[in-house]
Motif scaffolding. Structure first.
Motif: not given
Length: 130
Positions: A82, A78, A75, A67, A69-71
Motif C-alpha cells: 500500500y 496489483t 479478483p 495485492l 482485491r475484488w472488483n
C-alpha cells in the motif's frame, strides 16, 4: 490462548532483523543495542523452552508483495505494498500463552526504537482442537 505479535517497521534498505536497518535503533549506543538484542533473544529462548512459541516468520521486502482485491466480481492483482503506508508488516510471531497478561509481558520485549508492535488475539484461541 493464542495471540499474534505483528512487527511493523520501515527499514531502509529492507532487511532482518529490522532494527538493524532503522535510524532510531542505529543511533543507540552499541551497548544499548546489544542489551536490547540480548533481552529479545532471551525471551525467544524462554518461549521455545516453555512451548509458548508456536511459529514465527520474517517477511520479505514489501515491494515484492502482491495485492489481491475484488472488483466487479473478479479478483484484481496489483503490486504492493500500500503506497500510503510508511510502515509495513515485517514479520509475525504466533504464541500460545496462559492469558493476555503473559502475552503483553512477552510483547513488551518485542518493541524497539522505530518499530510498532501489535498484539492481537487469534480468532480461535484454542486452535485446531475447537
Amino acid at each position: 490462548m493464542k495471540y499474534v505479535i505483528l512487527i511493523h517497521s520501515n527499514p531502509q534498505p529492507w532487511g532482518h532483523p529490522t532494527g538493524d536497518f532503522i535510524a532510531e535503533n542505529q543511533t543507540l549506543p552499541s551497548a544499548e543495542r546489544e542489551r536490547l538484542n540480548a533481552e529479545f533473544e532471551a525471551v525467544l529462548t524462554e518461549m521455545q523452552e516453555s512451548g509458548e512459541l508456536v511459529t514465527a516468520e520474517a517477511l520479505g521486502d514489501p515491494s515484492t508483495s502482491r495485492l489481491f482485491r475484488w472488483n466487479a466480481g473478479n479478483p484484481v492483482v496489483t503490486d504492493g505494498p500500500y503506497s500510503e503506508f510508511k510502515e509495513h508488516l515485517a514479520g509475525f510471531f504466533l504464541i500460545d500463552v496462559a492469558d493476555q497478561a503473559r502475552a503483553e509481558e512477552i510483547t513488551s520485549k518485542f518493541s524497539g526504537p522505530g518499530e510498532t508492535v501489535e498484539l492481537r488475539p487469534a480468532m480461535w484461541p484454542g486452535g485446531d482442537d475447537q
